[in-house]
Structure formats: structure tokens, C-alpha cells
Design a protein around this motif. Structure first.
Motif, PDB file in Angstrom:
ATOM      1  N   LYS A 207       0.847  -1.195   0.000  1.00 14.58           N
ATOM      2  CA  LYS A 207       0.000   0.000   0.000  1.00 14.58           C
ATOM      3  C   LYS A 207       0.887   1.252   0.000  1.00 14.58           C
ATOM      4  CE  LYS A 207      -3.620  -2.335   2.659  1.00 14.58           C
ATOM      5  NZ  LYS A 207      -4.370  -2.361   3.934  1.00 14.58           N
ATOM      6  N   PRO A 208       0.382   2.356  -0.536  1.00 18.64           N
ATOM      7  CA  PRO A 208       1.206   3.580  -0.595  1.00 18.64           C
ATOM      8  C   PRO A 208       1.797   3.990   0.746  1.00 18.64           C
ATOM      9  CG  PRO A 208      -0.747   3.847  -1.945  1.00 18.64           C
ATOM     10  CD  PRO A 208      -0.914   2.534  -1.229  1.00 18.64           C
ATOM     11  N   GLU A 209       1.026   3.870   1.819  1.00 18.02           N
ATOM     12  CA  GLU A 209       1.534   4.284   3.131  1.00 18.02           C
ATOM     13  C   GLU A 209       2.629   3.340   3.645  1.00 18.02           C
ATOM     14  OE1 GLU A 209      -2.436   2.062   3.879  1.00 18.02           O
ATOM     15  OE2 GLU A 209      -1.597   3.474   2.413  1.00 18.02           O
ATOM     16  N   GLU A 210       2.701   2.141   3.076  1.00 14.94           N
ATOM     17  CA  GLU A 210       3.718   1.172   3.483  1.00 14.94           C
ATOM     18  C   GLU A 210       5.053   1.399   2.768  1.00 14.94           C
ATOM     19  OE1 GLU A 210       0.730  -2.548   4.570  1.00 14.94           O
ATOM     20  OE2 GLU A 210       1.530  -2.349   2.530  1.00 14.94           O
ATOM     21  N   GLU A 211       5.096   2.371   1.881  1.00 16.47           N
ATOM     22  CA  GLU A 211       6.334   2.684   1.165  1.00 16.47           C
ATOM     23  C   GLU A 211       7.293   3.514   2.022  1.00 16.47           C
ATOM     24  OE1 GLU A 211       4.989   4.596  -2.395  1.00 16.47           O
ATOM     25  OE2 GLU A 211       3.692   2.912  -2.932  1.00 16.47           O
ATOM     26  N   GLN A 212       6.803   4.028   3.149  1.00 17.57           N
ATOM     27  CA  GLN A 212       7.653   4.845   4.016  1.00 17.57           C
ATOM     28  C   GLN A 212       8.613   3.952   4.794  1.00 17.57           C
ATOM     29  OE1 GLN A 212       5.532   7.641   6.430  1.00 17.57           O
ATOM     30  NE2 GLN A 212       7.376   8.566   7.273  1.00 17.57           N
ATOM     31  N   VAL A 213       9.874   4.354   4.859  1.00 17.37           N
ATOM     32  CA  VAL A 213      10.898   3.590   5.568  1.00 17.37           C
ATOM     33  C   VAL A 213      10.879   3.962   7.045  1.00 17.37           C
ATOM     34  CG1 VAL A 213      13.355   3.046   5.735  1.00 17.37           C
ATOM     35  CG2 VAL A 213      12.331   3.525   3.503  1.00 17.37           C
ATOM     36  N   ASP A 214      10.851   2.955   7.900  1.00 14.65           N
ATOM     37  CA  ASP A 214      10.851   3.159   9.351  1.00 14.65           C
ATOM     38  C   ASP A 214      12.293   3.071   9.870  1.00 14.65           C
ATOM     39  OD1 ASP A 214      10.467   3.247  12.045  1.00 14.65           O
ATOM     40  OD2 ASP A 214       9.070   1.551  12.153  1.00 14.65           O
ATOM     41  N   PHE A 215      12.857   4.213  10.224  1.00 12.97           N
ATOM     42  CA  PHE A 215      14.250   4.238  10.679  1.00 12.97           C
ATOM     43  C   PHE A 215      14.417   3.707  12.102  1.00 12.97           C
ATOM     44  CE2 PHE A 215      15.491   6.009   6.823  1.00 12.97           C
ATOM     45  CZ  PHE A 215      16.865   6.187   6.799  1.00 12.97           C
ATOM     46  N   ARG A 216      13.325   3.267  12.723  1.00 14.58           N
ATOM     47  CA  ARG A 216      13.449   2.587  14.014  1.00 14.58           C
ATOM     48  C   ARG A 216      13.874   1.135  13.821  1.00 14.58           C
ATOM     49  NH1 ARG A 216       7.606   4.701  15.915  1.00 14.58           N
ATOM     50  NH2 ARG A 216       7.290   4.058  13.744  1.00 14.58           N
ATOM     51  N   GLN A 217      13.830   0.657  12.565  1.00 13.71           N
ATOM     52  CA  GLN A 217      14.334  -0.682  12.278  1.00 13.71           C
ATOM     53  C   GLN A 217      15.859  -0.660  12.200  1.00 13.71           C
ATOM     54  OE1 GLN A 217      11.979  -1.762   8.676  1.00 13.71           O
ATOM     55  NE2 GLN A 217      11.127  -3.367   9.996  1.00 13.71           N
ATOM     56  N   SER A 218      16.459  -1.839  12.133  1.00 12.56           N
ATOM     57  CA  SER A 218      17.914  -1.932  12.039  1.00 12.56           C
ATOM     58  C   SER A 218      18.405  -1.361  10.715  1.00 12.56           C
ATOM     59  CB  SER A 218      18.355  -3.389  12.161  1.00 12.56           C
ATOM     60  OG  SER A 218      17.935  -4.118  11.011  1.00 12.56           O
ATOM     61  N   ALA A 219      19.690  -1.041  10.658  1.00 10.51           N
ATOM     62  CA  ALA A 219      20.286  -0.518   9.420  1.00 10.51           C
ATOM     63  C   ALA A 219      20.113  -1.521   8.282  1.00 10.51           C
ATOM     64  CB  ALA A 219      21.762  -0.214   9.641  1.00 10.51           C
ATOM     65  N   LYS A 220      20.253  -2.793   8.577  1.00 11.90           N
ATOM     66  CA  LYS A 220      20.103  -3.834   7.559  1.00 11.90           C
ATOM     67  C   LYS A 220      18.691  -3.844   6.987  1.00 11.90           C
ATOM     68  CE  LYS A 220      20.420  -8.844   6.855  1.00 11.90           C
ATOM     69  NZ  LYS A 220      20.714 -10.164   7.492  1.00 11.90           N
ATOM     70  N   LEU A 221      17.694  -3.701   7.853  1.00  9.42           N
ATOM     71  CA  LEU A 221      16.309  -3.741   7.370  1.00  9.42           C
ATOM     72  C   LEU A 221      15.899  -2.431   6.695  1.00  9.42           C
ATOM     73  CD1 LEU A 221      14.419  -5.750  10.143  1.00  9.42           C
ATOM     74  CD2 LEU A 221      15.146  -6.509   7.860  1.00  9.42           C
ATOM     75  N   ARG A 227      15.719  -1.473  -1.036  1.00  6.68           N
ATOM     76  CA  ARG A 227      15.929  -2.361  -2.179  1.00  6.68           C
ATOM     77  C   ARG A 227      14.649  -3.096  -2.583  1.00  6.68           C
ATOM     78  NH1 ARG A 227      18.829  -6.441  -1.033  1.00  6.68           N
ATOM     79  NH2 ARG A 227      19.162  -6.142   1.199  1.00  6.68           N
ATOM     80  N   ALA A 228      13.804  -3.374  -1.598  1.00  4.75           N
ATOM     81  CA  ALA A 228      12.552  -4.096  -1.883  1.00  4.75           C
ATOM     82  C   ALA A 228      11.576  -3.269  -2.708  1.00  4.75           C
ATOM     83  CB  ALA A 228      11.885  -4.525  -0.581  1.00  4.75           C
ATOM     84  N   LEU A 229      11.741  -1.948  -2.694  1.00  3.79           N
ATOM     85  CA  LEU A 229      10.815  -1.074  -3.426  1.00  3.79           C
ATOM     86  C   LEU A 229      11.507  -0.316  -4.563  1.00  3.79           C
ATOM     87  CD1 LEU A 229       8.725   0.353  -0.449  1.00  3.79           C
ATOM     88  CD2 LEU A 229       8.277  -1.660  -1.855  1.00  3.79           C
ATOM     89  N   ARG A 230      12.655  -0.803  -4.973  1.00  2.00           N
ATOM     90  CA  ARG A 230      13.390  -0.191  -6.084  1.00  2.00           C
ATOM     91  C   ARG A 230      13.470  -1.156  -7.253  1.00  2.00           C
ATOM     92  NH1 ARG A 230      19.075   0.557  -4.148  1.00  2.00           N
ATOM     93  NH2 ARG A 230      19.467  -1.465  -5.080  1.00  2.00           N
ATOM     94  N   PRO A 231      13.135  -0.748  -8.457  1.00  2.00           N
ATOM     95  CA  PRO A 231      12.924   0.623  -8.958  1.00  2.00           C
ATOM     96  C   PRO A 231      11.476   1.126  -8.901  1.00  2.00           C
ATOM     97  CG  PRO A 231      12.963  -0.885 -10.796  1.00  2.00           C
ATOM     98  CD  PRO A 231      13.214  -1.721  -9.573  1.00  2.00           C
ATOM     99  N   PHE A 232      10.567   0.320  -8.382  1.00  2.00           N
ATOM    100  CA  PHE A 232       9.169   0.768  -8.275  1.00  2.00           C
ATOM    101  C   PHE A 232       8.529   0.092  -7.081  1.00  2.00           C
ATOM    102  CE2 PHE A 232       4.640   0.428  -9.145  1.00  2.00           C
ATOM    103  CZ  PHE A 232       4.321   1.722  -9.484  1.00  2.00           C
ATOM    104  N   PRO A 233       7.762   0.841  -6.293  1.00  3.26           N
ATOM    105  CA  PRO A 233       7.360   2.254  -6.432  1.00  3.26           C
ATOM    106  C   PRO A 233       8.350   3.249  -5.836  1.00  3.26           C
ATOM    107  CG  PRO A 233       6.227   1.266  -4.581  1.00  3.26           C
ATOM    108  CD  PRO A 233       7.047   0.163  -5.195  1.00  3.26           C
ATOM    109  N   VAL A 234       9.400   2.778  -5.174  1.00  6.39           N
ATOM    110  CA  VAL A 234      10.475   3.540  -4.516  1.00  6.39           C
ATOM    111  C   VAL A 234      10.011   4.004  -3.114  1.00  6.39           C
ATOM    112  CG1 VAL A 234      12.190   5.379  -4.651  1.00  6.39           C
ATOM    113  CG2 VAL A 234      11.328   4.322  -6.760  1.00  6.39           C
ATOM    114  N   SER A 235      10.813   3.663  -2.136  1.00  6.82           N
ATOM    115  CA  SER A 235      10.505   4.004  -0.752  1.00  6.82           C
ATOM    116  C   SER A 235      10.737   5.493  -0.495  1.00  6.82           C
ATOM    117  CB  SER A 235      11.390   3.183   0.194  1.00  6.82           C
ATOM    118  OG  SER A 235      12.756   3.504  -0.024  1.00  6.82           O
ATOM    119  N   PHE A 236      10.247   5.975   0.642  1.00  7.49           N
ATOM    120  CA  PHE A 236      10.430   7.388   0.964  1.00  7.49           C
ATOM    121  C   PHE A 236      10.540   7.593   2.467  1.00  7.49           C
ATOM    122  CE2 PHE A 236       5.894   6.960   1.590  1.00  7.49           C
ATOM    123  CZ  PHE A 236       5.587   7.853   2.610  1.00  7.49           C
TER     124      PHE A 236
END
Length: 316
Positions: A207-221, A227-236
Motif C-alpha cells: 500500500k502507498p503508506e507502506e512505502e515509508q521507511v521506518d528508521f526505528r528498524q535496524s540498518a540492515k532492514l 531495495r525491496a521497493l526499487r525501482p518501483f514504487p520507490v521508498s520514501f
């Protein structure tokens, strides 16, 4: 020669369709794909990659908005095809259609079932930090991606892989595995193996709202989500109050006591941000709203922000 109805939409399905067309043992009578959509800034009406291949090969194309109960479904049933082959089609198939074929309806699914049933299995495999994924060919049944497994093959997810590169690898893997599996299926040599329902996980469409990256997760995640959202729809992320797409980040070995989303270090050519679990990522390539994507040096040169150490620059 066995007659086939092929159903698919994105580039992932193209090598699979092309292989069936080129095989003298099969006759692809019809291709079913999603309706043409308006894409790009000019909103031009664009046919799917699968439709392009069908048109080039003068194969009948059906594009129902919803296949269930449609006039197109009645026409497909009337073909009395031997097989239905689907690959990332994007719609549920009614049992009336599945049961209309003489031999079987099979799906080329991009995960190691029973893990990741649903429309975004490749994205979730990368996003969750999996080390491998694969292709499973299954009988189609009424329940989503729940049919007996006819064949399965694994492939490694490299640290640099994104959903684009994995789709390319998996489409070739799926093509090859289908080529090996269909003759055995037609010969009656495959009964299929039931999936273990206790091991089922799901991968619904992002879902569009799930494209946001949560920086409370580990650096690896954090990196895995990018990478999971590249090249589409691209995370933000919301970076200094502005929606900013993340095209590339690098998880670093260093640690920090700063809070997630705070600046760890900033130079003319570098911007390090704290993540969860005391991690640090380097932002490498970004795209502020309304601008083209750019490397971090260009972004920092054009930014009005100072980015001082400890500043909370990413909204959580």
C-alpha cells in the motif's frame, strides 16, 4: 500440440510467455492481461509488457477489468484449451474458468511456497532480509496460491539485489522450471505436493503508506526496505519536512547512541543517519519531491539545511 491460455501482466511474465510461444509443442491461443493503463507524466495509455508480446505474435488479447462474470471469460471457456498458465496476472481466477481446461491450470509463483502467498512475494522476501527466494509452480485452486506444488527451485538473494534484479532472475528461473515441468504434467507424471498450512505467510500488495521507511528498524532492514521497493514504487522518508524518495542507502558497520532519524555525521559528500538497534546508514542517492534523483553530494550542495550532528532530520 497442447493449446494454452496464458495470463500475465508485467515484465516478469514476458520470458515465460515467449518461451511458450517459441515451443512447437504448444499453441498459445489467447493472452489475458490487465487493461491498458495511463503512465508517466503525460499519462499516456500504455499496454502491459505481456500485451506487447502478444500483439507482436498476433495472438488474441483479452483485457477484462474484472475477469469474473465477464464476456471475455465466457469466450475463454469456449476455447476449451488444454492448459491455463498464469504468471503475475493480478486477478483471481474463477473456478468455472479453472475447471474449463482439459488438463490443468498452473501458476508460476515468485516465492518458496508456502511462504509469501500473495501479490508481492519478491518485495517481502527482500524486505524481510531473506537470504533466498525462488519459484514454485502450483496447481491453481480457489484459495490464493494454495494449490498443490508441482515444482520448486531456489535462488540466492544477494546483498545488492533489489526487486528489479530479482524479478529478472526469477522470470528466467520460472521460464526454465516451467519448461521442465509442463511435459511431466502433460504426461501425468506429477500429482503435486500439498503445502504445509502451518508454514504459510502472506505478501499482500504494497500500500502507498507502506512505502515509508521506518528508521526505528535496524540498518540492515532499512536498506532491505529501500531495495525491496526499487525501482518501483520507490521508498520514501520525510526528510526535513519534505517527502524524499530513497533510491540507495548503505548500512554501515559502525554504531551510534543517537536516536533513529538523527544525523550521525555530515560532510560535503556524506550524510549518515542513525537507525534502530544503534545502527547507521549512509544516504547515497535520494530524490526530493518535485526533483530528479541525485547522489548525496548534489543533494547536500543544493540543500538549505545545515544538517548538524544529533539533529532529528527524519520523521518517525
Amino acid at each position: 500440440m497442447k493449446s494454452i491460455i496464458f495470463m500475465g501482466t508485467p515484465q516478469f511474465a514476458v520470458p515465460i510467455l515467449q518461451s511458450l510461444i517459441q515451443n512447437p509443442d504448444y499453441n498459445v491461443e489467447a493472452v489475458v492481461t490487465q487493461p491498458d493503463r495511463r503512465t508517466g507524466r503525460k499519462h499516456n495509455l500504455t499496454m502491459s509488457p505481456v500485451k506487447k508480446v502478444a500483439v507482436e505474435n498476433e495472438i488474441a488479447v483479452f483485457q477484462p477489468e474484472k475477469i469474473s462474470g465477464s464476456e471475455e471469460m465466457a469466450q475463454l471457456i469456449a476455447l476449451h484449451a488444454d492448459l491455463i498458465v498464469t504468471a503475475a496476472f493480478g486477478q483471481f481466477l474463477p473456478m468455472k474458468l479453472i475447471n474449463s481446461v482439459k488438463l490443468a491450470a498452473v501458476n508460476v509463483h515468485g516465492s518458496l511456497l508456502p511462504k509469501y502467498r500473495g501479490g508481492a512475494p519478491v518485495q517481502y522476501a527482500i524486505m524481510n532480509g531473506e537470504s533466498e527466494t525462488g519459484i514454485t509452480i502450483i496447481y491453481m485452486v480457489k484459495k490464493m496460491d494454495a494449490g498443490k506444488m508441482l515444482a520448486q527451485r531456489k535462488i540466492k538473494i544477494e546483498a545488492t539485489d533489489d526487486v528489479g534484479s530479482m524479478f529478472e532472475k526469477l522470470s528466467i528461473l520460472g521460464r526454465n522450471l516451467l519448461n521442465e515441468t509442463l511435459p511431466k504434467l502433460i504426461a501425468g507424471e506429477l500429482a503435486g505436493v500439498e503445502q504445509d498450512e502451518e508454514k504459510v505467510t502472506f505478501a499482500p500488495n504494497i500500500k502507498p503508506e507502506e512505502e515509508q521507511v521506518d528508521f526505528r528498524q535496524s540498518a540492515k532492514l532499512v536498506d532491505a526496505k529501500v531495495r525491496a521497493l526499487r525501482p518501483f514504487p520507490v521508498s520514501f522518508v520525510i526528510l526535513n519536512g519534505l517527502r524524499t524518495k530513497l533510491w540507495q542507502v548503505t548500512p554501515l558497520a559502525q554504531t551510534t547512541d543517537l536516536l533513529p532519524g538523527q544525523v550521525v555525521e555530515k560532510t560535503k559528500h556524506k550524510l549518515l543517519i542513525a537507525t534502530g538497534k544503534n545502527g547507521v546508514v549512509r544516504l547515497d542517492r535520494v530524490q526530493p519531491a518535485g526533483k530528479p534523483q541525485m547522489d548525496i553530494t548534489d543533494y547536500l550542495n543544493g540543500s538549505q539545511e545545515a544538517f548538524y550532528e544529533g539533529e532529528q532530520v527524519i520523521k518517525l
